[in-house]
Design a protein around this motif. Structure first.
Motif, PDB file in Angstrom:
ATOM      1  N   HIS A 104       2.288   0.103   2.103  1.00 12.35           N
ATOM      2  CA  HIS A 104       2.493  -0.273   0.712  1.00 12.35           C
ATOM      3  C   HIS A 104       3.523   0.648   0.069  1.00 12.35           C
ATOM      4  CE1 HIS A 104      -0.986  -3.097   0.299  1.00 12.35           C
ATOM      5  NE2 HIS A 104      -1.426  -2.387   1.325  1.00 12.35           N
ATOM      6  N   THR A 105       4.236   0.148  -0.931  1.00  9.16           N
ATOM      7  CA  THR A 105       5.179   0.997  -1.646  1.00  9.16           C
ATOM      8  C   THR A 105       4.410   2.003  -2.494  1.00  9.16           C
ATOM      9  OG1 THR A 105       5.293  -0.390  -3.623  1.00  9.16           O
ATOM     10  CG2 THR A 105       6.789  -0.949  -1.790  1.00  9.16           C
ATOM     11  N   ALA A 106       5.102   3.047  -2.921  1.00 10.74           N
ATOM     12  CA  ALA A 106       4.446   4.069  -3.726  1.00 10.74           C
ATOM     13  C   ALA A 106       3.937   3.482  -5.035  1.00 10.74           C
ATOM     14  CB  ALA A 106       5.420   5.213  -3.990  1.00 10.74           C
ATOM     15  N   THR A 107       4.704   2.574  -5.646  1.00 11.36           N
ATOM     16  CA  THR A 107       4.270   1.955  -6.898  1.00 11.36           C
ATOM     17  C   THR A 107       3.026   1.100  -6.676  1.00 11.36           C
ATOM     18  OG1 THR A 107       6.554   1.903  -7.702  1.00 11.36           O
ATOM     19  CG2 THR A 107       4.967   0.461  -8.803  1.00 11.36           C
ATOM     20  N   GLN A 108       3.018   0.334  -5.592  1.00  8.44           N
ATOM     21  CA  GLN A 108       1.842  -0.479  -5.270  1.00  8.44           C
ATOM     22  C   GLN A 108       0.623   0.407  -5.025  1.00  8.44           C
ATOM     23  OE1 GLN A 108       3.399  -2.535  -1.866  1.00  8.44           O
ATOM     24  NE2 GLN A 108       3.950  -4.379  -3.023  1.00  8.44           N
ATOM     25  N   ALA A 109       0.840   1.490  -4.288  1.00  6.83           N
ATOM     26  CA  ALA A 109      -0.271   2.396  -3.974  1.00  6.83           C
ATOM     27  C   ALA A 109      -0.854   2.997  -5.248  1.00  6.83           C
ATOM     28  CB  ALA A 109       0.204   3.490  -3.032  1.00  6.83           C
ATOM     29  N   ALA A 110       0.027   3.397  -6.176  1.00  4.59           N
ATOM     30  CA  ALA A 110      -0.451   3.989  -7.430  1.00  4.59           C
ATOM     31  C   ALA A 110      -1.301   2.997  -8.211  1.00  4.59           C
ATOM     32  CB  ALA A 110       0.734   4.451  -8.267  1.00  4.59           C
ATOM     33  N   THR A 111      -0.837   1.751  -8.279  1.00  4.84           N
ATOM     34  CA  THR A 111      -1.552   0.728  -9.044  1.00  4.84           C
ATOM     35  C   THR A 111      -2.893   0.391  -8.397  1.00  4.84           C
ATOM     36  OG1 THR A 111       0.529  -0.235  -9.811  1.00  4.84           O
ATOM     37  CG2 THR A 111      -1.437  -1.635  -9.927  1.00  4.84           C
ATOM     38  N   GLN A 112      -2.869   0.147  -7.082  1.00  2.00           N
ATOM     39  CA  GLN A 112      -4.089  -0.277  -6.396  1.00  2.00           C
ATOM     40  C   GLN A 112      -5.117   0.851  -6.305  1.00  2.00           C
ATOM     41  OE1 GLN A 112      -3.632  -2.616  -2.773  1.00  2.00           O
ATOM     42  NE2 GLN A 112      -1.531  -3.126  -3.360  1.00  2.00           N
ATOM     43  N   ALA A 113      -4.655   2.091  -6.292  1.00  2.68           N
ATOM     44  CA  ALA A 113      -5.577   3.229  -6.211  1.00  2.68           C
ATOM     45  C   ALA A 113      -6.164   3.601  -7.565  1.00  2.68           C
ATOM     46  CB  ALA A 113      -4.875   4.437  -5.603  1.00  2.68           C
ATOM     47  N   GLY A 114      -5.616   3.027  -8.646  1.00  2.00           N
ATOM     48  CA  GLY A 114      -6.181   3.286  -9.960  1.00  2.00           C
ATOM     49  C   GLY A 114      -5.518   4.381 -10.764  1.00  2.00           C
ATOM     50  N   PHE A 115      -4.374   4.896 -10.295  1.00  2.00           N
ATOM     51  CA  PHE A 115      -3.664   5.900 -11.080  1.00  2.00           C
ATOM     52  C   PHE A 115      -3.053   5.235 -12.315  1.00  2.00           C
ATOM     53  CE2 PHE A 115      -3.710   8.224  -7.038  1.00  2.00           C
ATOM     54  CZ  PHE A 115      -4.055   9.492  -7.486  1.00  2.00           C
ATOM     55  N   PRO A 116      -3.040   5.921 -13.458  1.00  2.00           N
ATOM     56  CA  PRO A 116      -2.448   5.336 -14.668  1.00  2.00           C
ATOM     57  C   PRO A 116      -0.970   5.006 -14.511  1.00  2.00           C
ATOM     58  CG  PRO A 116      -3.779   7.269 -15.196  1.00  2.00           C
ATOM     59  CD  PRO A 116      -3.642   7.233 -13.711  1.00  2.00           C
ATOM     60  N   SER A 117      -0.283   5.759 -13.656  1.00  2.00           N
ATOM     61  CA  SER A 117       1.146   5.535 -13.450  1.00  2.00           C
ATOM     62  C   SER A 117       1.569   6.150 -12.118  1.00  2.00           C
ATOM     63  CB  SER A 117       1.967   6.175 -14.575  1.00  2.00           C
ATOM     64  OG  SER A 117       1.811   7.602 -14.539  1.00  2.00           O
TER      65      SER A 117
ATOM     66  N   LYS B  19      -1.517  18.574  -4.135  1.00  2.00           N
ATOM     67  CA  LYS B  19      -2.347  18.614  -2.945  1.00  2.00           C
ATOM     68  C   LYS B  19      -1.556  18.807  -1.653  1.00  2.00           C
ATOM     69  CE  LYS B  19      -6.272  15.842  -4.616  1.00  2.00           C
ATOM     70  NZ  LYS B  19      -7.371  16.709  -4.165  1.00  2.00           N
ATOM     71  N   LEU B  20      -0.372  18.191  -1.569  1.00  2.00           N
ATOM     72  CA  LEU B  20       0.384  18.210  -0.315  1.00  2.00           C
ATOM     73  C   LEU B  20       1.747  18.894  -0.431  1.00  2.00           C
ATOM     74  CD1 LEU B  20      -0.268  14.551   0.929  1.00  2.00           C
ATOM     75  CD2 LEU B  20      -1.526  16.625   1.522  1.00  2.00           C
ATOM     76  N   SER B  21       2.131  19.211  -1.654  1.00  2.00           N
ATOM     77  CA  SER B  21       3.444  19.829  -1.915  1.00  2.00           C
ATOM     78  C   SER B  21       4.609  18.924  -1.524  1.00  2.00           C
ATOM     79  CB  SER B  21       3.568  21.184  -1.187  1.00  2.00           C
ATOM     80  OG  SER B  21       2.570  22.079  -1.619  1.00  2.00           O
ATOM     81  N   ILE B  22       4.386  17.629  -1.490  1.00  2.00           N
ATOM     82  CA  ILE B  22       5.445  16.652  -1.240  1.00  2.00           C
ATOM     83  C   ILE B  22       5.192  15.428  -2.116  1.00  2.00           C
ATOM     84  CG2 ILE B  22       5.977  17.325   1.145  1.00  2.00           C
ATOM     85  CD1 ILE B  22       4.225  15.058   2.108  1.00  2.00           C
ATOM     86  N   SER B  23       6.217  14.615  -2.288  1.00  2.00           N
ATOM     87  CA  SER B  23       6.080  13.393  -3.084  1.00  2.00           C
ATOM     88  C   SER B  23       5.459  12.289  -2.242  1.00  2.00           C
ATOM     89  CB  SER B  23       7.453  12.940  -3.575  1.00  2.00           C
ATOM     90  OG  SER B  23       8.226  12.478  -2.472  1.00  2.00           O
ATOM     91  N   PRO B  24       4.939  11.231  -2.867  1.00  2.00           N
ATOM     92  CA  PRO B  24       4.416  10.096  -2.093  1.00  2.00           C
ATOM     93  C   PRO B  24       5.453   9.498  -1.151  1.00  2.00           C
ATOM     94  CG  PRO B  24       3.694   9.933  -4.367  1.00  2.00           C
ATOM     95  CD  PRO B  24       4.680  11.056  -4.309  1.00  2.00           C
ATOM     96  N   ALA B  25       6.695   9.390  -1.611  1.00  2.00           N
ATOM     97  CA  ALA B  25       7.752   8.839  -0.763  1.00  2.00           C
ATOM     98  C   ALA B  25       8.010   9.727   0.442  1.00  2.00           C
ATOM     99  CB  ALA B  25       9.030   8.652  -1.573  1.00  2.00           C
ATOM    100  N   ALA B  26       8.012  11.033   0.222  1.00  2.00           N
ATOM    101  CA  ALA B  26       8.223  11.959   1.335  1.00  2.00           C
ATOM    102  C   ALA B  26       7.061  11.907   2.313  1.00  2.00           C
ATOM    103  CB  ALA B  26       8.399  13.382   0.803  1.00  2.00           C
TER     104      ALA B  26
END
Length: 318
Positions: free
Chosen positions: A277-290, A301-308
């Motif tokens: 899933h794309t990072a935007t899709q993951a954020a939405t489906q996981a319940g993050f506000p943005s 938590k990981l010291s990297i971005s979702p894309a990385a």
């Protein structure tokens, strides 16, 4: 009083882990005080060969057996790729009709459907096969994102290790949460995955809640990470004060309600990224506000971005 019998229906091509995983749960439960009688049955009573080529020794034929407390049907790689043979469906139908409860693991749901045992019921299977199950059983309400589903005395579970989750739920139903929790700990698996939790989600690491009160809240969050899970809403769900709820989380899980919700959403987002899933899709489906709020959690938590994160693991995923 007779020992409660758990019968596994095995056949050529059966997925070995669908049998071994749940069977290990019941065996471990016996070691810790339960008294299950585990029986392996095949259509003819002959030994069968699993999907891995491992031969499974069978106790006897399924026909003519007395009623079982639990009749469990594992899945096979052969289904849903092809239709379930009529003789296999017939072999399932009679013992399932007299069993106290009937359960399937992964694509074992296709055998139950072929036997007419899912008509008009809610069910699940591996998410990849959910569409095909719905096509073959149009009167069945397939829930493709559930770990396991209970409809009356019929239980169906998702892919592979979800059979362990289902077996733990059955042990808990029989003997209570304490024994089931001890089994989960002994097998080094998690007991927190509620039946309605997404198949993609990964359970929060750490010990399970000790109290049923707090567990009802953690189950609520894991079953629907996208829900409204503010401190006030969670406290309202339990009919306790926000202060008391915060104390429960601190005492039993060494965290705050907000951090727990965040961790569940993080686990789900990471699993969704692993699924492509794309990072935007993951954020939405996981319940993050943005997306930005998810990015901040990944950075912490990981010291990297979702894309990385997704790029780093793309090679092994493929």
């Amino acid at each position: 009083m007779p020992r409660p019998a758990v019968a596994f229906f095995v056949y050529d091509g059966v997925t070995l882990l669908d049998v071994a995983g749940p069977a290990e749960v019941f065996k471990e439960a016996n070691r810790l005080g339960a008294d299950y009688r585990i029986v392996l049955l095949s259509p003819t009573g002959a030994d069968v060969t699993s999907n891995l080529g491992v031969r499974i020794a069978v106790d006897r034929a399924v026909a003519g057996e007395p009623a079982f407390d639990t009749f469990l049907v594992p899945g096979s790689d052969r289904y849903p790729r092809g239709p379930v043979p009529a003789d296999l469906a017939d072999a399932v139908r009679a013992p399932a009709a007299t069993a106290g409860r009937v359960a399937s693991v992964c694509t074992g749901a296709f055998l139950l459907a072929a036997a007419g045992l899912l008509d008009g019921k809610r069910a699940t299977t591996h998410w990849r096969a959910a569409h095909e199950l719905a096509a073959r059983c149009p009167t069945c309400r397939v829930e493709p994102d559930a770990i396991y589903v209970r409809d009356g005395t019929t239980y169906t579970s998702a892919g592979v290790t979800a059979g362990i989750d289902l077996a733990l739920a059955l042990v808990e139903e029989d003997h209570g949460p304490d024994l089931a929790r001890d089994v989960a700990r002994a097998l080094v698996v998690y007991m927190q995955r509620a039946g309605g939790q997404s198949q993609f989600s990964a359970p929060l690491q750490g010990p399970p809640p000790r109290s049923a009160t707090l567990r009802s809240v953690t189950d609520l969050v894991t079953a629907n990470p996208r829900g409204e899970h503010s401190l006030g809403e969670l406290a309202k769900h339990l009919n306790v004060s926000t202060r008391q709820l915060s104390r429960l989380f601190h005492d039993e899980l060494s965290t705050t309600p907000a951090r727990y919700v965040e961790s569940i959403r993080f686990d789900l987002a990471r699993a969704l990224l692993d699924q492509g899933h794309t990072a935007t899709q993951a954020a939405t489906q996981a319940g993050f506000p943005s997306y930005e709020s998810m990015r901040r959690v990944f950075a912490r938590k990981l010291s990297i971005s979702p894309a990385a994160y997704q790029r780093r693991f793309s090679t092994t995923r493929r």
